[in-house]
Each structure stands twice: as structure tokens, then as C-alpha cells.
Design an enzyme around this catalytic site. Structure first.
Site, PDB file in Angstrom:
ATOM      1  CG  ASP A 374      -2.178   0.866   0.925  1.00  0.00           C
ATOM      2  OD1 ASP A 374      -2.124   1.684  -0.010  1.00  0.00           O
ATOM      3  OD2 ASP A 374      -3.186   0.740   1.653  1.00  0.00           O
TER       4      ASP A 374
HETATM    5  C1  BGC Z   1      -5.068   3.207  -0.037  1.00  0.00           C
HETATM    6  C2  BGC Z   1      -5.150   2.164  -1.123  1.00  0.00           C
HETATM    7  C3  BGC Z   1      -5.017   2.837  -2.457  1.00  0.00           C
HETATM    8  C4  BGC Z   1      -3.705   3.563  -2.515  1.00  0.00           C
HETATM    9  C5  BGC Z   1      -3.400   4.228  -3.845  1.00  0.00           C
HETATM   10  C6  BGC Z   1      -3.835   4.084  -0.184  1.00  0.00           C
HETATM   11  O1  BGC Z   1      -3.901   5.176   0.668  1.00  0.00           O
HETATM   12  O2  BGC Z   1      -5.078   2.590   1.222  1.00  0.00           O
HETATM   13  O3  BGC Z   1      -6.368   1.469  -1.016  1.00  0.00           O
HETATM   14  O4  BGC Z   1      -5.136   1.887  -3.472  1.00  0.00           O
HETATM   15  O5  BGC Z   1      -3.694   4.565  -1.500  1.00  0.00           O
HETATM   16  O6  BGC Z   1      -4.186   5.316  -4.059  1.00  0.00           O
END
Ligand code: BGC
Length: 850
Positions: A374
């Protein structure tokens, strides 16, 4: 899908080979089109692994091994290897055969000196000597200017030629080709490996303009796997249309607590329903040619402290509740990507947890794709690589130096780095960009928006409908109340938001409906209101008794919208305006209900929320209640269709609605401290808790009404030789409207030395639309794996011996028929190993605490 593509490519090349006549040259034998006029289909009964391709004296040196899967004890002398080399520049093709060896061996493919030196493609296939048509497996490779080019078969060749710098660059994210997207992979252009672009998800592609489909929570409340797959295929097509390869969805963590800030992005409190819904979404997305990335692996069940909190959970609950949906999705839909989560699991950040990412996910669950972290999750790129978290996102240029330094210092081995690179290369080789799928074509806005509206109507759950308040008769004039009627919440916030080109709020949905009319379009006090906000209670507009009285004498019914926003990064609040109604909302329900009921008219409440809220203290004041959730950009259109009866509701709750917050399992342990949250409820998540501990609920899991009625008959259960069960039941539409029914199967397991919840969902099916009087027999397979217990002591999943009761019903605990059956012996469903175990012992909820 991809296998099929390779086969098609291979067959195509073989066909081309058959058509052309080739210039012959020394030692190379031209293909005789007469002899080969009808090449056979390749069947993947044997496989070729190519380890390297190198320029060599007199030709090209290929190192490969062969493996026979579909044959017992094959006689190798009956098989041969065919090499078909195409010089793309000169448009010439050459054919050569060689004696087949199973173990890795070098083969020299001789080429004429005068070949272009540019792009070559090489098809290798295993063929039966006496029968040209019988090809049992093959590989398709490309070479350009001496370097192997990336194909799904040629991943290892590319890897063998990559420099350490290339490898270090590949394991972290780089600026995406599509500016504004969430991220991209490193472009290995020398090897024909493009940069792959990834972007959020899951309710549609979050790019400049997209279509906002129903949230994951809404999709799942349809309990309709086919519908979810079709939504997924639309989302996949929008993804490609925006020039993006991978959509970062579905979200599929368990809806553990009714305040979870991202529950709208997740599927359910039940692991089986979650796994099935997520698998359907992935199937849909990947059928379009885009790739899906299931997230967040694992235990990202809260947003408070998400970057630091350790989910401390017993191994049994971990496996039966929290990991099981991921296993189902991996097995049923083969997602290309998985995203690890921000949090820790039993003390270790998931993105650097080798036991989780390698031992469980790959070795036990059989995941074949690549793992990305993530965005900005804790842990160094080196630790991530060591754990099997292949791609560090969004990545930083310092990652490259860190990887190289770690190699030099012996803190990272080249094998560990290669393993991650190989998986990323496979994902890149299979990506839409690499396969030259049509991309950047522009979204079919009108068609997909209409589809999104139809789909949204399938996701609204009717909770209460006293005296047939719904559907509304044609021509009904509707008086709208509540901030959400104008400031409708179409979906959740954070990375899961979608920048829809257009939206239809509830006000416009009713105004534009051909069946309903809107009362007081211009004088409505909510027209200019601010969105509802728990922090700013004054945003909730007050309804005066005079306005309610005047409206009730002119309009035919009242529709009150209660809205709550939800977002990534924060959990919802247990306060007035959060889990409870704000004072103004309470007053509005009192004032409007009093006026309309005095006028003999009905009051309907729509819950435009991303989580359950408290309803028991006020629901008796209204006639109908519908959980519309976050249905996407055409919420208003879908609401009008359901209120007017154009669509009969058929959705069911994915979460239990508690009576009060203090009834929520382990509410006192949520969200825990910044360092740890104890999963005290253990296996008793959601309905498993309420049913076992005799807690009254507002609405049970799996509950939802229809405008028609259904009767059930002929429930049968039959055990298969493998220890699974077939169950069937006949469902009849006994009411006056067309409708669909979700049929739910639950099982109650014998209580031996293992604690067991009262019952668990083990299968479900949804009928197609039935007219009044029509009936359908629903048949399901209930696999033992769907009700297995994790036996921690022996690290295995078992179906215990003893008495099992199977139920069929229309909600958790609302069972119409049941049948009992015995299992004589313990069946081992899967062997496992103890992994990700808690670092210290802690108390968990037991039945003895009842
Ligand atoms: C989120 C993810 C997301 C990623 C990219 C993160 O803050 O937890 O679910 O895919 O950002 O935007």
C-alpha cells in the site's frame, strides 16, 4: 484467459508458417505447407520453461526444459521439439527440430548469417513425431537486437539478461505514464517491457472522468455474483479506456465493526460472502483485459492508526475469518495482483511479513501473481523484497540504491530479488499495455452510466415496509426531506472516490422519474443546504411544523434521506450525527411523521450510509425504511426506480444492524491503541456473535424484503463421495410483483473441543426474476472447505466428526427448513503450518462468557 491467448498466438503463428514457402538455407529446413496444412491446437499438457536466449556463433542459443503434465510416463522418443524462427524484418521463417530433453539443455537454433539482426520471434513447441497436429505445449519468445523481449514464456530469459540496476529499479514504483494515475512500474524498454499503470478503484476508475458504480458494499448486497462480474467487466473496460492496466480493487477486508471507515469499499462481515463477491469482481475486471488488485492483505479492518496498529488475532480467527476470503478470491479468480496492507499482524507489518506473503499466500493459497505494497506503508524496500512484497509503492529513487547496497552488503540475496522481479515481469508480460489491448479509447459514458443506474437498483435493501407503503403508485407526488436528498452521498471518500462526469442526486432522480413527481421543487428548504456533518450539527436543516403541515396537505408522501459520509483514513463516529441521528434529524423524523400521519400519508426513510446506524429508537415512527448505501453516480435514478416499483428490491444486508453500539462484538476493543488492537471477539464476528450470544439485533445479516413474497419447499441435502454436499430447494413467487430471492444456506457444526458459532453461511444463490406464481429450484454445492474449522494445534483445516445441521432461509437465523446429518470421522480438508501466530497469549471471547 492468458493461456488461451498464448494458444491463439501460437496457433496463429503455426498457421502463418503453414501458408508461406520459405527460402531454404544451410541446415535450415523450410516448412512444407502441403505437409502441415492443418496444424493442431496446442493443448497445455506439456510445458516448456525457457531460461535464457543468447546470441551465439551460427545462431541463437536457447536454454530450456520440458515438462509433461498430462501424460503418465511419456515415451520421449515419440516426441520432438520444433523451433520456428521468424525474422520479422525480412519476413522469413525457418524451421528446425531437435531431440527433446526434459532437464534444462542448450539448443542451437541455426540462423542464416544474413538475417536482419533485428526483431526475431521464436516459437518452440513439443510435438508428437508421427503427428504434426498433436502439439502438447509451447512457448513463444521474442528477441530484439540480441536481447530477449518480454513475453509470458520468456520471463526467465529477460531476467537472465537484466542488470542488477534493472532489477533494483523494477521492485519499486515509478511515475506512471498516465500522469495523475496512482502509480506505475519501471519501463524495461530494452526488453520490450512497458511501464504498467495502476489506479484506484474499486467503485470505478478514479481518473480524470470515470463512471461511479455502486460501492463494493452495495455490489455485495446484491448477493448476485453474475451482476458483480458484469459490473467488474464494465469497470475493467473503463480502466483500459483511460489507458490504465490495473485497477486497485476490490477492497475485501472484513466489515468487522459498524464504524469501519472503509466498510463501503469492503464486501461483508462474512468471509464466504466476501470471498465470493471479490472473486466475481476480479473475474469481471480480468475478463475485460485489465488486471485487478485485491486489497488490503490483510487485517486492515480499521482506519484509526492504520499505519501502526497491530491486529492481534488468534491463528484460528485469522484463518477462518480474515484470510479465508483472500484464499477464496485467489482460488476462484486468480487475481494478477494483491496489495499488502498498512497495519501489522500479530506484531509484524504485513508488507514485510514473509510468513504471510510467501508461506501462506503463495505456498499455501497458491497465489501466482505479484504483491504490491500500500502507498507509503512502513518497512524498507529491502525488507519488503525479502518478504515477497514484490513492488514497493509508490516508490522513491532512493529505493534503487538501498537494494543495490543491501546486495553488496549481503543483506539481500540475488535470489530474493530475482523472485520479486520474476513475478513483476510476469504481471507486466500479461498486462493490457504489453498485449496491445485497445486502450485510451474513451469511456462509453452514456451506456455505462445507464448500466450503473440499473445495477444500483439491485443493491438497495428494503428493511421495513409496513402496510405496503412501497412501491409508490404511478403519479405519487413525493415531498423530499433531509440534506442527503440534495447532497446525496454517491460513494465513499479517499482513494475510493470516483470523479464522475455527471451525477444524479435523489432530488433529480425523482424529478426526472416518469412514474413519480416531485413536490415543491423551488420552495424546498433543503435545496441550498450544506452536506450533513457530525462535526457541524447546524448543517442539518430544521423542518418547521408549519412547513411539514403545509407539505403533508399537498404532497402524497414524505421521503426523508439520512446521509452519512465515510472515508479512507478515519473511522466513523459513535455520536449524534454519526452512529446516532443528530438532534435535527430526530426532530425532522418526528415533525414530518406526525404531519404526514395526521394527513393519512406515508413516510419513507432512505439510509444513504456507508455503515449501519442506530434505527431501533425511531424506526416505529416511519412506514418504510430502505438501506440505499452508496449506490454510485446514478443514485437518484435507481432510488426512483425502486420507490416506484419499476424495480423490485432483492438485495440483502452484508452486515448485521445492531440495536445499539454497545451490542457490537468487542466494541470496547475497537479501534484499540495506536500500537495494537486485540481481536477479542475471535471467531465471533458479526452474526456469528449475535446469534451465539443471544443478542437481539435491529436487522440480521442477510436480511432484506421484497415487494412480493416467496415460499420455500422441497429442501434436500445429499452427501457426495468426497464429503461435500449438494443442497436444493424450490422457491416460489407467492406475491403479486415480479421479484428475485436470495436463498441462503447455513450450517451448524458439532461442538467438540472447538468452540463453534451457532451457524455459519456456507452457500447462497439468487433466483432469476420470477413472475407471480413462478417457481425455481435452486441447487448449490456446499464444499467441506466452506465450513472447515482451523485446528490450530495440528495446523490443519478439518471437518470435524459429529452432527451437522444444514439450514435454508432468507436471513441469518430466519430458517425455513433444516436437516441433520452425521460425519463419522474427522476429514482433513487442508494441511497447513502454524504461521503469523500471536506473539503473546491474550484472552478471547468464549461461550463460557455468555
Ligand atoms: C489506499 C489504497 C489505495 C492507494 C493508492 C492508499 O492510501 O489505502 O487502497 O489503493 O492509497 O491510491
Amino acid at each position: 484467459m492468458k493461456k488461451q491467448m498464448i494458444l491463439t498466438a501460437v496457433t496463429l503463428i503455426v498457421a502463418i508458417v503453414a501458408i508461406f514457402t520459405f527460402a531454404s538455407c544451410m541446415k535450415l529446413k523450410p516448412i512444407d505447407p502441403e505437409e502441415n496444412e492443418a496444424p493442431g491446437e496446442l493443448t497445455p499438457e506439456a510445458a516448456i520453461t525457457v531460461y535464457s536466449i543468447k546470441e551465439a556463433e551460427g545462431g541463437i542459443l536457447v536454454n530450456l526444459s520440458c515438462e509433461f503434465n498430462g501424460f503418465e510416463d511419456p515415451d520421449l522418443s515419440e516426441w520432438t521439439l520444433d523451433f520456428i524462427l521468424t525474422d520479422k524484418y525480412f519476413e522469413e521463417e525457418y524451421y528446425q527440430t531437435a531431440e527433446l530433453k526434459v532437464s534444462p539443455a542448450d539448443y542451437l537454433i541455426e540462423c542464416p548469417k544474413e538475417r536482419s539482426g533485428g526483431e526475431l520471434s521464436l516459437l518452440v513447441q513439443i510435438r508428437e513425431k508421427k503427428n504434426w497436429k498433436n502439439c502438447a505445449g509451447g512457448a513463444y519468445l521474442e528477441i530484439s537486437y540480441g536481447l530477449p523481449q518480454l513475453t509470458t514464456d520468456g520471463v526467465l530469459c529477460v531476467l537472465s539478461e537484466m542488470t542488477v540496476e534493472d532489477k533494483a529499479n523494477l521492485v519499486f514504483g515509478h511515475d506512471p505514464i498516465k500522469g495523475g494515475a496512482s502509480g506505475g512500474t519501471y519501463s524495461l524498454w530494452r526488453f520490450g517491457g512497458p511501464s504498467v499503470t495502476v489506479n484506484d478503484g474499486p467503485a470505478g476508475i478514479r481518473y480524470s472522468h470515470g463512471i461511479w458504480y455502486p460501492s463494493m458494499m452495495n455490489m455485495t448486497s446484491s448477493w448476485d455474483n453474475e451482476l458483480i462480474a458484469v459490473i467488474g467487466s464494465h469497470i475493467g473496460s473503463d480502466t483500459l479506456s483511460n489507458g490504465i492496466d490495473v485497477i486497485l480493487g476490490p477492497g475485501m477486508n472484513i466489515q468487522k465493526n459498524v464504524t469501519g471507515g472503509r466498510n463501503f469499499e469492503y464486501c461483508s462481515e462474512d468471509p464466504f460472502l466476501t470471498g465470493m463477491a471479490a472473486a466475481s469482481y476480479v473475474r469481471g475486471v480480468q475478463s475485460s483485459g485489465a488486471d485487478a488488485c485485491i486489497k488490503h492483505f490483510a487485517l486492515n479492518n480499521q482506519e484509526t492508526y492504520r499505519g501502526s496498529v497491530s491486529a492481534n488475532v488468534t491463528e484460528r480467527a485469522l484463518r477462518e475469518i480474515y484470510l479465508r476470503p483472500f484464499r477464496i478470491a485467489v482460488e476462484k479468480s486468480e487475481p494478477e495482483w494483491i496489495m499488502s496492507s498498512y497495519n501489522c499482524l500479530n506484531g509484524t507489518h504485513t508488507s514485510i511479513d514473509r510468513e504471510l506473503l510467501t508461506d501462506i499466500l503463495r505456498n499455501e493459497f497458491g497465489f501466482k501473481g505479484a504483491v504490491m505494497s500500500d502507498w507509503g506503508s512502513a518497512g524498507s524496500v529491502v525488507d519488503k523484497v525479502k518478504a515477497g512484497n514484490d513492488l514497493n509503492m509508490p516508490g522513491a529513487s532512493s529505493d534503487k540504491d538501498a537494494v543495490i547496497k543491501a546486495l553488496e552488503e549481503g543483506k539481500l540475496t540475488i535470489e530474493e530479488l530475482d523472485a520479486c522481479c520474476e513475478r513483476i515481469l510476469r504481471a507486466v508480460a500479461g498486462s493490457a499495455t504489453k498485449r496491445e489491448y485497445p486502450m485510451n479509447t474513451g469511456i462509453d459514458y452514456d451506456g455505462h452510466s445507464d448500466f450503473a443506474a440499473d445495477a444500483a437498483a439491485e443493491t438497495m435493501v428494503l428493511l421495513k415496509n409496513d402496510g405496503g407503503a412501497l412501491p409508490l403508485k404511478k403519479g405519487t407526488s413525493v415531498a423530499l426531506f433531509g440534506n442527503g436528498s440534495f447532497n446525496t452521498v454517491f460513494g465513499g471518500d479517499g482513494s475510493g472516490v470516483v470523479y464522475a462526469r455527471s451525477t444524479v442526486n435523489i432530488f433529480d432522480g425523482i424529478k426526472n422519474s416518469k412514474k413519480l413527481s416531485l413536490y415543491d421543487e423551488y420552495g424546498n428548504p433543503f435545496v441550498y443546504c450544506e452536506p450533513h456533518s457530525a462535526e457541524k450539527p447546524e448543517n442539518d436543516v430544521k423542518v418547521t411544523a408549519e412547513y411539514a403541515a403545509e407539505t403533508s396537505s399537498n404532497a402524497d408522501c414524505a421521503v426523508i434521506v439520512i446521509s452519512r459520509s465515510s472515508t479512507e483514513g478515519a473511522d466513523n463516529q459513535v455520536c449524534k450525527g454519526g452512529f446516532y441521528l443528530s438532534d435535527n434529524e430526530s426532530d425532522m423524523i418526528d415533525t414530518v411523521s406526525k404531519a404526514f400521519h395526521e394527513a393519512g400519508k406515508k413516510v419513507i426513510v432512505l439510509l444513504n450510509v456507508g455503515n449501519p446506524i442506530e434505527v431501533v429508537s425511531w424506526r416505529d415512527k416511519v412506514d418504510a425504511l430502505m438501506m440505499i448505501g452508496y449506490p454510485g453516480e446514478r443514485t437518484g435514478t435507481a432510488v426512483a426506480a425502486v420507490l416506484s416499483g419499476e424495480k423490485t428490491p432483492s438485495a440483502k444486508l452484508t452486515m448485521t444492524w445492531p440495536v445499539d453500539y454497545e451490542d457490537v462484538p468487542a466494541f470496547a476493543y475497537f479501534p484499540g491503541k495506536s500500537s495494537a488492537a486485540t481481536y477479542y471477539e475471535d471467531i465471533y464476528v458479526g452474526y456469528r456473535y449475535y446469534s451465539t450470544f443471544g443478542k437481539e439485533v435491529a436487522y440480521p445479516f442477510g436480511y432484506g424484503l421484497s415487494y412480493t413474497g416467496f415460499s420455500y419447499s422441497g429442501f434436500k441435502l445429499k452427501k457426495t463421495e468426497q464429503g461435500n454436499y449438494y443442497a436444493e430447494v424450490t422457491v416460489k413467487n407467492t406475491g403479486k410483483a415480479n421479484g428475485r430471492e436470495v436463498v441462503e444456506f447455513y450450517v451448524s457444526k458439532p461442538e467438540t473441543s472447538f468452540e463453534q458459532p451457532s451457524f455459519e453461511l456456507c452457500a447462497y444463490a439468487k433466483t432469476s426474476e420470477m413472475k407471480p406464481g413462478q417457481y425455481q429450484t435452486v441447487k448449490v454445492l456446499i464444499k467441506a472447505s466452506e465450513f472447515a474449522t482451523y485446528d490450530t494445534e495440528n495446523s490443519r483445516y478439518i471437518a470435524d466428526s459429529g452432527k451437522y445441521t444444514f439450514y435454508v432461509g432468507n436471513a441469518a437465523g430466519s430458517f425455513l427448513f433444516s436437516t441433520e446429518t452425521e460425519r463419522d470421522a474427522v476429514t482433513v480438508v487442508y494441511e497447513a503450518e502454524n504461521r503469523c501466530v500471536p506473539k503473546a497469549k491474550f484472552d478471547v471471547l468464549k461461550k463460557a462468557a455468555k
